[in-house]
Design a protein around this motif. Structure first.
Motif, PDB file in Angstrom:
ATOM      1  N   VAL A 153       0.861  -1.199   0.000  1.00  0.00           N
ATOM      2  CA  VAL A 153       0.000   0.000   0.000  1.00  0.00           C
ATOM      3  C   VAL A 153       0.888   1.237   0.000  1.00  0.00           C
ATOM      4  N   VAL A 154       0.560   2.195  -0.846  1.00  0.00           N
ATOM      5  CA  VAL A 154       1.293   3.474  -0.867  1.00  0.00           C
ATOM      6  C   VAL A 154       0.316   4.579  -0.501  1.00  0.00           C
ATOM      7  N   ILE A 155       0.639   5.329   0.554  1.00  0.00           N
ATOM      8  CA  ILE A 155      -0.227   6.455   0.909  1.00  0.00           C
ATOM      9  C   ILE A 155       0.611   7.710   0.987  1.00  0.00           C
ATOM     10  N   ASP A 156      -0.026   8.871   0.811  1.00  0.00           N
ATOM     11  CA  ASP A 156       0.796  10.084   0.903  1.00  0.00           C
ATOM     12  C   ASP A 156       0.807  10.582   2.355  1.00  0.00           C
ATOM     13  N   PHE A 157       1.730  11.509   2.599  1.00  0.00           N
ATOM     14  CA  PHE A 157       2.013  11.995   3.950  1.00  0.00           C
ATOM     15  C   PHE A 157       0.748  12.522   4.631  1.00  0.00           C
ATOM     16  N   ALA A 158       0.003  13.373   3.913  1.00  0.00           N
ATOM     17  CA  ALA A 158      -1.182  14.004   4.508  1.00  0.00           C
ATOM     18  C   ALA A 158      -2.196  12.939   4.926  1.00  0.00           C
ATOM     19  N   ARG A 159      -2.310  11.895   4.091  1.00  0.00           N
ATOM     20  CA  ARG A 159      -3.266  10.830   4.432  1.00  0.00           C
ATOM     21  C   ARG A 159      -2.800  10.025   5.631  1.00  0.00           C
ATOM     22  N   GLU A 160      -1.488   9.775   5.707  1.00  0.00           N
ATOM     23  CA  GLU A 160      -1.013   9.041   6.892  1.00  0.00           C
ATOM     24  C   GLU A 160      -1.271   9.860   8.154  1.00  0.00           C
ATOM     25  N   LEU A 161      -1.014  11.153   8.074  1.00  0.00           N
ATOM     26  CA  LEU A 161      -1.274  12.032   9.219  1.00  0.00           C
ATOM     27  C   LEU A 161      -2.732  11.911   9.661  1.00  0.00           C
ATOM     28  N   ARG A 162      -3.647  12.013   8.680  1.00  0.00           N
ATOM     29  CA  ARG A 162      -5.072  12.016   8.988  1.00  0.00           C
ATOM     30  C   ARG A 162      -5.507  10.661   9.537  1.00  0.00           C
ATOM     31  N   LEU A 163      -4.995   9.611   8.901  1.00  0.00           N
ATOM     32  CA  LEU A 163      -5.363   8.262   9.304  1.00  0.00           C
ATOM     33  C   LEU A 163      -4.974   7.981  10.754  1.00  0.00           C
ATOM     34  N   VAL A 164      -3.723   8.303  11.100  1.00  0.00           N
ATOM     35  CA  VAL A 164      -3.274   8.050  12.476  1.00  0.00           C
ATOM     36  C   VAL A 164      -4.083   8.889  13.458  1.00  0.00           C
ATOM     37  N   ALA A 165      -4.303  10.147  13.094  1.00  0.00           N
ATOM     38  CA  ALA A 165      -5.067  11.026  13.994  1.00  0.00           C
ATOM     39  C   ALA A 165      -6.487  10.492  14.178  1.00  0.00           C
ATOM     40  N   ASP A 166      -7.089   9.985  13.104  1.00  0.00           N
ATOM     41  CA  ASP A 166      -8.444   9.429  13.207  1.00  0.00           C
ATOM     42  C   ASP A 166      -8.477   8.202  14.111  1.00  0.00           C
ATOM     43  N   VAL A 167      -7.506   7.310  13.932  1.00  0.00           N
ATOM     44  CA  VAL A 167      -7.447   6.115  14.781  1.00  0.00           C
ATOM     45  C   VAL A 167      -7.332   6.523  16.248  1.00  0.00           C
ATOM     46  N   LEU A 168      -6.444   7.484  16.524  1.00  0.00           N
ATOM     47  CA  LEU A 168      -6.226   7.897  17.917  1.00  0.00           C
ATOM     48  C   LEU A 168      -7.476   8.588  18.467  1.00  0.00           C
ATOM     49  N   ALA A 169      -8.115   9.426  17.641  1.00  0.00           N
ATOM     50  CA  ALA A 169      -9.338  10.104  18.092  1.00  0.00           C
ATOM     51  C   ALA A 169     -10.408   9.071  18.450  1.00  0.00           C
ATOM     52  N   SER A 170     -10.493   7.996  17.644  1.00  0.00           N
ATOM     53  CA  SER A 170     -11.513   6.973  17.907  1.00  0.00           C
ATOM     54  C   SER A 170     -11.205   6.203  19.192  1.00  0.00           C
ATOM     55  N   HIS A 171      -9.975   6.395  19.738  1.00  0.00           N
ATOM     56  CA  HIS A 171      -9.629   5.785  21.026  1.00  0.00           C
ATOM     57  C   HIS A 171      -9.535   6.827  22.142  1.00  0.00           C
ATOM     58  N   GLY A 172     -10.168   7.970  21.903  1.00  0.00           N
ATOM     59  CA  GLY A 172     -10.311   8.931  22.989  1.00  0.00           C
ATOM     60  C   GLY A 172      -9.163   9.908  23.150  1.00  0.00           C
ATOM     61  N   VAL A 173      -8.193   9.898  22.197  1.00  0.00           N
ATOM     62  CA  VAL A 173      -7.062  10.822  22.324  1.00  0.00           C
ATOM     63  C   VAL A 173      -7.507  12.212  21.879  1.00  0.00           C
ATOM     64  N   ALA A 174      -7.151  13.222  22.658  1.00  0.00           N
ATOM     65  CA  ALA A 174      -7.500  14.605  22.337  1.00  0.00           C
ATOM     66  C   ALA A 174      -6.800  15.031  21.048  1.00  0.00           C
ATOM     67  N   ALA A 175      -7.329  16.066  20.418  1.00  0.00           N
ATOM     68  CA  ALA A 175      -6.843  16.467  19.091  1.00  0.00           C
ATOM     69  C   ALA A 175      -5.355  16.853  19.089  1.00  0.00           C
ATOM     70  N   GLY A 176      -4.919  17.583  20.107  1.00  0.00           N
ATOM     71  CA  GLY A 176      -3.525  18.051  20.141  1.00  0.00           C
ATOM     72  C   GLY A 176      -2.537  16.888  20.172  1.00  0.00           C
ATOM     73  N   PRO A 177      -2.617  16.018  21.186  1.00  0.00           N
ATOM     74  CA  PRO A 177      -1.700  14.874  21.217  1.00  0.00           C
ATOM     75  C   PRO A 177      -1.859  13.949  20.014  1.00  0.00           C
ATOM     76  N   ALA A 178      -3.086  13.803  19.494  1.00  0.00           N
ATOM     77  CA  ALA A 178      -3.270  12.928  18.322  1.00  0.00           C
ATOM     78  C   ALA A 178      -2.502  13.502  17.128  1.00  0.00           C
TER      79      ALA A 178
END
Lengths: 338, 338
Positions: free
Chosen positions: B1-26
């Motif tokens: 799988v090849v993803i671009d930087f912006a998508r990896e950023l968003r993907l990780v942040a979304d996963v963390l948000a779905s586990h209750g991590v606040a926006a700043g630390p995510a």
């Protein structure tokens, strides 16, 4: 020739006094040379004395220097060595940083215009004894070491010392070169091959022939190069020292010394006995851990120098005839000391 | 799988948000993982996300942590990470040290009770960009590395990063182990031999068989061991962290993370443009120096990661299928991102 520690101290101090060095700096310089011999590092011992005297004669070391401290910020001292003898300037710097760290938590002393400091371990050890700090010392030197993938000497042997206030103290003191230039010269003198990884020839290829060695290799490959370069740059950035092939004055008697030295002291008073006990327990576990067969066991930086120091304190310091002859040339009264 | 930087950023942040991590630390954690992938260090990239999520689920990372700073002395901050996500605590620490150094000249931030920091280089780079300081970062980890002459893993891979404020910045970031555990495991997975000097077997002898590797060797022999131990002890002394085999929580999802992290920032504002120009000229001389035939030339720490970053920015980040499957398990919406 075998002389004892007290005699080496007195001899060096007498030689320096006869060249106009004040009592304080003469005592410090003699302590630094004799301690190096005592700890099994003759490359930083009395064999450096003829060069120090030559530099005094040429006006490159000022025997009456008055180093100055300018606290440009509360935890940052700029030390102008006034071309003073290395250990005079170095002790002033580490003492200042260690004392200041007791109040501020951490302090830096950035040194320019000093001469060769000699062994670094005794500086961090002094800071531990006087102030119980974690201490770091870094210095640069003439370009003798090639960059990784390179073919030309462009970095100093850039040693770093790190001291940790345990009992006994941990005293790491290492050049970032694979070996010292003295070691290469000694193999050249004896026509014995170098070890692999020590040096490169004029084309940049590793060589075992001491006659072909044009530059020393950094220890530990690309990582060691990275660390050697970081030390060159930290010292350059904080002291304004010369860099790479522009560095002069620790191995010659013709040029002002333009390298720099950096000391960092971090106070540990807030830690309490618990942390110290934990560090010491961990060090004991390391020393007591199962060693590889045929080795002398797991040691902690400082252990070997400490046991060598004790041995030489009991048995005297052996000085090669070729070095002794130079000392007697400098100071004929030395003959009676031996 | 090849993803671009912006998508990896968003993907990780979304996963963390779905586990209750606040926006700043995510956002910080996603930046740290995506930057590691971008710079060619996948061992510190998105493949760490499943472990981070597992630690959140087990209550070992607090997604709502509020790290606190206690300036115990004017230039010395004790940071309690409150079990927070690594980059949240690490950026707070380096930012505090860099800002304080502007006034005091040097400052230390000593961190405990944080989680895995990820790559160290971005912390010192951030301090350079924001404050123009010389920055040093050190951290410890689970015991994977044997002492010199030893047979047992008793030290972390103990990385150090050093940043120098030139243009472009010098960014050294290296473990003090010869290689990473990931590299050993990858050879085990592919049944290919190790390089000499990477690892020892149960008797403490060097081994090329990845199945026999019991401990990683320090880089650079006895000197690399000395440096690895010094980092273990500096971090232990300043943060009160666990030492050696007592360290837990950067590679498991069962234990609180009890390692420590140390940041040092040294202000360079007093230096002026002259010193910076001198440092940059020296770096140019190194890059332009004659290289050994057959190598990629003399580089400066940070060069390779920078060019790899640009390449991956243009071409996207390749993520192995086995890692991607774990991400999709965590967050089924990822399938649409790929």
């Amino acid at each position: 020739v075998v002389i004892d520690f007290a005699r080496e101290l007195r001899l060096v101090a007498d030689v320096l006094a006869s060249h106009g060095v004040a009592a304080g700096p003469a005592a410090l310089q003699s302590e630094w040379l004799a301690e190096a011999d005592l700890r099994g590092h003759p490359s930083h011992g009395i064999q450096r004395l003829p060069m120090i005297v030559a530099r005094i004669r040429e006006g490159l070391i000022d025997p009456r220097a008055k180093p100055s401290i300018d606290w440009t910020r509360d935890a940052y001292a700029v030390i102008d060595g006034d071309r003073g003898i290395g250990p005079l300037v170095g002790t002033k710097a580490i003492d200042a940083a260690a004392a200041r760290a007791a109040r501020t938590g951490v302090a830096v002393a950035a040194v320019h215009n000093a001469n060769h400091l000699g062994m670094l371990a005794p500086y961090v050890e002094r800071a531990i004894e006087r102030a119980g700090v974690v201490a770091i010392a870094m210095t640069t030197s003439e370009a003798l070491v090639h960059p990784w993938n390179g073919t030309t000497a462009m970095l100093g042997t850039n040693p770093i010392a790190i001291g940790i206030p345990t009992d006994p103290p941990v005293l790491l003191d290492m050049a970032t070169s694979a070996v010292s230039m003295g070691r290469i010269l000694s193999h050249r003198h004896r026509s014995t091959p170098l070890d692999s990884g020590w040096a490169i020839d004029a084309d940049g290829r590793g060589t075992l022939d001491p006659e072909q060695a044009q530059a020393i290799s950094p220890f530990g490959g690309a990582k060691g190069y990275g660390l050697a370069l970081a030390i060159e740059l930290i010292v350059g950035a904080l002291t304004g020292s010369a860099l790479g092939q522009r560095v002069t004055g620790t191995l010659d008697s013709t040029s002002v010394c333009n390298k720099g030295d950096v000391f960092i002291a971090v106070d540990t008073a807030a830690l309490g006995a618990d942390t110290t006990a934990r560090l010491e327990r961990y060090l004991s576990e390391l020393r007591d851990s199962r060693a590889l067969d045929g080795t002398r066991g797991v040691t902690i930086p400082g252990d070997r120098a400490r046991s060598r120091r004790q041995y030489n304190m009991d048995h005297g310091i052996e000085i090669p005839d070729s070095v002794w002859e130079q000392i007697v040339d400098l100071y004929p009264a030395a003959e009676k000391v031996g």
